[in-house]
Structure formats: structure tokens, C-alpha cells
Design a protein around this motif. Sequence first.
Motif, PDB file in Angstrom:
ATOM      1  N   GLU A  20      27.405 101.108 100.184  1.00 49.98           N
ATOM      2  CA  GLU A  20      26.793 100.971 101.500  1.00 49.98           C
ATOM      3  C   GLU A  20      25.437 101.663 101.606  1.00 49.98           C
ATOM      4  N   LEU A  21      25.259 102.782 100.895  1.00 44.86           N
ATOM      5  CA  LEU A  21      24.053 103.599 101.050  1.00 44.86           C
ATOM      6  C   LEU A  21      23.418 103.833  99.676  1.00 44.86           C
ATOM      7  N   ALA A  22      22.721 102.827  99.177  1.00 41.72           N
ATOM      8  CA  ALA A  22      22.226 102.863  97.801  1.00 41.72           C
ATOM      9  C   ALA A  22      21.181 103.951  97.587  1.00 41.72           C
ATOM     10  N   ASP A  23      20.188 104.057  98.468  1.00 43.01           N
ATOM     11  CA  ASP A  23      19.139 105.061  98.272  1.00 43.01           C
ATOM     12  C   ASP A  23      19.698 106.474  98.397  1.00 43.01           C
ATOM     13  N   TYR A  24      20.586 106.670  99.354  1.00 40.02           N
ATOM     14  CA  TYR A  24      21.222 107.989  99.475  1.00 40.02           C
ATOM     15  C   TYR A  24      21.976 108.329  98.191  1.00 40.02           C
ATOM     16  N   GLU A  25      22.632 107.344  97.607  1.00 38.94           N
ATOM     17  CA  GLU A  25      23.397 107.603  96.383  1.00 38.94           C
ATOM     18  C   GLU A  25      22.485 107.968  95.222  1.00 38.94           C
ATOM     19  N   VAL A  26      21.331 107.314  95.116  1.00 46.46           N
ATOM     20  CA  VAL A  26      20.371 107.677  94.071  1.00 46.46           C
ATOM     21  C   VAL A  26      19.926 109.126  94.254  1.00 46.46           C
ATOM     22  N   ILE A  27      19.551 109.475  95.477  1.00 43.85           N
ATOM     23  CA  ILE A  27      19.087 110.843  95.746  1.00 43.85           C
ATOM     24  C   ILE A  27      20.202 111.846  95.495  1.00 43.85           C
ATOM     25  N   ARG A  28      21.417 111.513  95.922  1.00 43.07           N
ATOM     26  CA  ARG A  28      22.543 112.434  95.735  1.00 43.07           C
ATOM     27  C   ARG A  28      22.779 112.702  94.253  1.00 43.07           C
ATOM     28  N   ARG A  29      22.725 111.665  93.433  1.00 45.61           N
ATOM     29  CA  ARG A  29      22.961 111.846  91.992  1.00 45.61           C
ATOM     30  C   ARG A  29      21.822 112.607  91.331  1.00 45.61           C
ATOM     31  N   VAL A  30      20.602 112.348  91.761  1.00 42.37           N
ATOM     32  CA  VAL A  30      19.467 113.088  91.202  1.00 42.37           C
ATOM     33  C   VAL A  30      19.588 114.565  91.550  1.00 42.37           C
ATOM     34  N   ARG A  31      19.912 114.855  92.797  1.00 42.79           N
ATOM     35  CA  ARG A  31      20.069 116.256  93.184  1.00 42.79           C
ATOM     36  C   ARG A  31      21.189 116.925  92.393  1.00 42.79           C
ATOM     37  N   ALA A  32      22.271 116.229  92.176  1.00 40.53           N
ATOM     38  CA  ALA A  32      23.372 116.792  91.397  1.00 40.53           C
ATOM     39  C   ALA A  32      22.943 117.064  89.962  1.00 40.53           C
ATOM     40  N   ALA A  33      22.065 116.219  89.420  1.00 40.21           N
ATOM     41  CA  ALA A  33      21.635 116.369  88.032  1.00 40.21           C
ATOM     42  C   ALA A  33      20.688 117.544  87.845  1.00 40.21           C
ATOM     43  N   ILE A  34      19.828 117.804  88.832  1.00 39.96           N
ATOM     44  CA  ILE A  34      18.810 118.847  88.665  1.00 39.96           C
ATOM     45  C   ILE A  34      19.214 120.171  89.284  1.00 39.96           C
ATOM     46  N   GLY A  35      20.272 120.160  90.085  1.00 36.79           N
ATOM     47  CA  GLY A  35      20.721 121.398  90.704  1.00 36.79           C
ATOM     48  C   GLY A  35      20.035 121.654  92.033  1.00 36.79           C
ATOM     49  N   PRO A  36      20.497 122.660  92.755  1.00 38.53           N
ATOM     50  CA  PRO A  36      20.013 122.889  94.119  1.00 38.53           C
ATOM     51  C   PRO A  36      18.633 123.529  94.227  1.00 38.53           C
ATOM     52  N   SER A  37      18.144 124.135  93.151  1.00 35.57           N
ATOM     53  CA  SER A  37      16.912 124.919  93.265  1.00 35.57           C
ATOM     54  C   SER A  37      15.649 124.191  92.817  1.00 35.57           C
ATOM     55  N   VAL A  38      15.756 123.092  92.091  1.00 34.67           N
ATOM     56  CA  VAL A  38      14.573 122.367  91.617  1.00 34.67           C
ATOM     57  C   VAL A  38      13.999 121.538  92.764  1.00 34.67           C
TER      58      VAL A  38
END
Length: 254
Positions: free
Chosen positions: A117-135
Motif C-alpha cells: 500500500e505504501l511503496a515510498d514509505y517502505e523504501v525509506i523504511r528499509r533504507v533507514r533500517a540499513a543505515i541505522g538511526p544516526s546516519v
Amino acid sequence: MPHIAIARFSHEGNSFSPVATDLAAFGSNEWALGAEEAAAAYRGTATEIGGALAFLDLRPDWSAAFLRLAGASPAGPVPRADFEQITTEIVDGLRNGGPWDGVYLSLHGAMVAEELELADYEVIRRVRAAIGPSVPLVVSFDLHANLDPRIAELVTFAAGYKTHPHVDQRETALRVLGALEQVLAGRLRPVGHIAKLDAILPSINMRTLEGPMAELEAYARGLEFDSRILDVSPFGGFSYGDSPAGGAAAMVFV
């Protein structure tokens, strides 16, 4: 010397179109990987990645890894397998590269994918998970984005186009990368919020040269005279993208 990652996954999805936006559609429009392909496809153009290249040209002490750069013309939903392939390629590039001082994502904001349902949010969510909270993670969006308010919690800074027809794509990239530069220098700690308007607006009156959208954009630019406000981005939304985030919105970073 800042080392950043740049990726693009941009598509305006029409939920009611029978024409799927598959890998071939991206491949025939925008499909690049690495610095050489990015330069060949975008250097000197008025696009976001063209803006990113110009930004880097003026900062020889910066280095950048160009991950998957993909964009397609507006059409039907992206098949789920193709969405997963492109997103996974970006995420794997982030996990296997680095360490990163920052990440820039060029998105549309109204992508529609099958069974998601929320493709762009999912891309951002996965990118954030990959780089961690501080980058630091900065993102650019189209004026017709359908934005989930939770995006503001995941990104460090974001901005949308201010024009339709879209003639400020390059400037939007420069705006978000300029904010990233200020964050890395310790001069900014942006805070953002996305507010949704409880309305689905037609695209016919969204031109910014005249009419209601021109008035709204002028009002937003006036707000930016307050030095505390970094960016005000009104979004008309894309009425043919049938998602829970559909509709108009405003995004503000201070």
C-alpha cells in the motif's frame, strides 16, 4: 571527507492503469548504476541526479557512490517482484558499502506497487533500517507525492518540487544536499512534520504559474522568510494513486 550514497527509485503510479511498470519500463527510461553511468545519463541535465553531480563537482573533497538509479514514466503499479529487486539492490548497496556519512534518495512519493500500500514509505523504511538511526538521510519528492506522515520520523531532511510543470528538480536536489552539508558540519538539526489534508485533489488545477497552487506556493515561500523555517513543501498529491496516503499534504522542516 564526507562519503555519501545516492540512489533513485522514482515512479508515479496510476492504480487504475492496466499497464504494469515493470523492470523493462524502468530500463527503457532511467536505469544507471555507478558513477560513470550516472554521469553519462544525467550530467548537465535539470534532474535531481544532474543536480547531485553538479553539487559534487563543486566539492572535490566529497566522494559519492551512485547506487541503483531507476525512474519510469507514469503508468500502472510496479510488480511486487520488480519492486523488491530494485529496493533490495539499493539496500544491499548500502549495507555492503560505506560507512556512510549521509544518504540521498531521489523518490517520487506516489509510487504504487502490487500488494504494497505504501511503496515510498517502505523504501525509506528499509533504507533507514540499513543505515541505522544516526546516519543523515535526505530525500527529494515530486509535488504530486502522496506522503505518509510517518516519513518525517525516518528522514533527516526532505523537500519537494515547488513547480508544476516540474522545472526545479535540479534545485530540489541542491536544496536537500545543501541541508545534508549543513547537518554534517554540525550547523543544522532539522525537525520535520507532514500534515495531511483530508481531500483528494484533481491534478487539473495544480499548475504553479497561476491559480490556487500558485497562490499556495507563494504563501509557502513567504513562510520561508522566517529564518527558523528551512523548507515548506506543499503537495497536491496524485489522485490516481489509490493508497492510504493519497491526497494533499504539507511538509515543513525547521
